[in-house]
Design a protein around this motif. Structure first.
Motif, short mmCIF file in Angstrom:
data_model
loop_
_atom_site.label_atom_id
_atom_site.label_comp_id
_atom_site.label_asym_id
_atom_site.label_seq_id
_atom_site.Cartn_x
_atom_site.Cartn_y
_atom_site.Cartn_z
N THR A 39 0.48 -1.01 -0.87
CA THR A 39 0.18 0.09 0.03
C THR A 39 0.98 1.03 -0.02
O THR A 39 2.09 1.17 0.60
CB THR A 39 -0.99 -0.29 0.99
N VAL A 40 0.33 2.08 -0.37
CA VAL A 40 1.03 3.48 -0.18
C VAL A 40 -0.20 4.49 -0.22
O VAL A 40 -1.78 4.22 -0.45
CB VAL A 40 1.68 3.88 -1.61
N ALA A 41 0.14 5.81 0.20
CA ALA A 41 -1.20 6.29 0.70
C ALA A 41 -0.95 8.32 0.64
O ALA A 41 0.49 8.18 0.77
CB ALA A 41 -2.28 6.91 1.79
N ILE A 55 -3.08 14.16 -10.94
CA ILE A 55 -3.90 12.81 -9.06
C ILE A 55 -3.16 11.84 -10.06
O ILE A 55 -3.21 10.76 -9.04
CB ILE A 55 -5.34 12.71 -8.86
N LEU A 56 -3.88 11.78 -11.39
CA LEU A 56 -3.19 10.51 -12.14
C LEU A 56 -1.93 10.18 -12.16
O LEU A 56 -1.22 8.66 -11.80
CB LEU A 56 -3.56 10.51 -13.71
N GLU A 57 -1.33 11.40 -12.17
CA GLU A 57 0.66 11.46 -12.09
C GLU A 57 1.63 11.07 -10.57
O GLU A 57 1.62 10.28 -10.74
CB GLU A 57 1.00 12.74 -12.24
N ARG A 58 0.07 11.79 -9.95
CA ARG A 58 0.68 11.64 -8.22
C ARG A 58 0.34 10.03 -7.26
O ARG A 58 1.29 9.95 -7.51
CB ARG A 58 0.02 12.79 -7.49
N ALA A 59 -0.50 9.40 -8.41
CA ALA A 59 -1.04 8.04 -7.80
C ALA A 59 -0.14 7.22 -8.55
O ALA A 59 0.37 6.03 -7.88
CB ALA A 59 -2.47 7.55 -8.50
N ALA A 60 0.28 7.17 -9.53
CA ALA A 60 1.79 6.84 -10.79
C ALA A 60 3.01 6.49 -9.87
O ALA A 60 3.65 5.67 -10.29
CB ALA A 60 1.54 7.02 -11.96
N VAL A 61 3.22 7.82 -9.78
CA VAL A 61 4.27 8.26 -9.11
C VAL A 61 4.84 7.21 -7.57
O VAL A 61 5.48 6.77 -7.45
CB VAL A 61 5.18 9.77 -8.76
N ALA A 62 3.71 7.44 -7.12
CA ALA A 62 3.53 7.20 -6.16
C ALA A 62 3.66 5.27 -5.60
O ALA A 62 4.45 5.11 -4.44
CB ALA A 62 2.61 7.47 -4.74
N ALA A 63 2.93 4.77 -6.53
CA ALA A 63 3.04 3.80 -6.43
C ALA A 63 4.63 3.12 -7.01
O ALA A 63 4.60 1.81 -6.33
CB ALA A 63 1.83 3.37 -7.61
N GLY A 101 -7.39 16.15 0.68
CA GLY A 101 -7.49 14.82 0.88
C GLY A 101 -6.21 13.88 1.49
O GLY A 101 -5.61 14.46 0.94
N LYS A 102 -6.39 12.83 0.79
CA LYS A 102 -5.72 11.45 -0.05
C LYS A 102 -6.27 10.90 -0.29
O LYS A 102 -7.04 9.94 -1.30
CB LYS A 102 -5.84 11.39 1.87
N ILE A 103 -4.98 9.96 -1.59
CA ILE A 103 -4.93 9.06 -2.52
C ILE A 103 -4.72 7.79 -2.05
O ILE A 103 -3.58 7.46 -1.23
CB ILE A 103 -4.04 9.33 -3.58
#
Length: 137
Positions: A39-41, A55-63, A101-103
């Motif tokens: 997991t990651v948030a 959001i799309l970029e942030r999600a992919a980079v964090a994952a 908020g949070k992803i």
């Protein structure tokens, strides 16, 4: 260990998005890792109109940063697709407003889930929005 499916992975993403501190996030991350769920948030805030690509970029980079996905095009696309699905679920409520908020992202095996949990609004007149997307790689 029992076989985990989309329901459990989606629930993990929601739980990560709902954590209210780094400490609770870290604790939950460890608990889920013991079950085989990575997991990651990541926190997020912006006006909705400029948020989609971020959001799309942030999600992919964090994952990718946390090892949930590799550099494979299909895995990056799965995270971006799940995040986009989650955004579509909340877009009517968010258009033209600010959100913060949070992803939350979770993965186990082929299952990847992205949850967006946001306060949406203007000043202190906030509403809550949650979107959830799932993909299989």
């Amino acid at each position: 260990m029992e076989q985990l499916g989309s329901k459990e992975i989606c629930a993990a993403a929601v739980k990560m998005a709902l954590t209210n501190s780094r400490e609770s996030e870290t604790k939950l991350k460890k608990e889920l890792a013991e079950q085989g769920i990575l997991t990651v948030a990541v926190d997020f805030g912006s006006d909705f109109n400029s948020a989609v690509a971020k959001i799309l970029e942030r999600a992919a980079v964090a994952a990718k940063r946390e090892g949930l996905i590799s550099d494979l095009h299909a895995e990056e696309g799965a995270v971006a697709g799940a995040a986009h699905e989650a955004l579509q679920q909340i877009s009517a409520k968010c258009t033209g407003l600010n959100m913060g908020g949070k992803i939350g992202i979770a993965r186990c095996g082929a299952h990847i889930s992205v949850c967006l949990f946001f306060a949406v609004g203007l000043l202190n007149l906030n509403d809550i929005a949650i979107g959830l997307g799932h993909r299989v790689v």
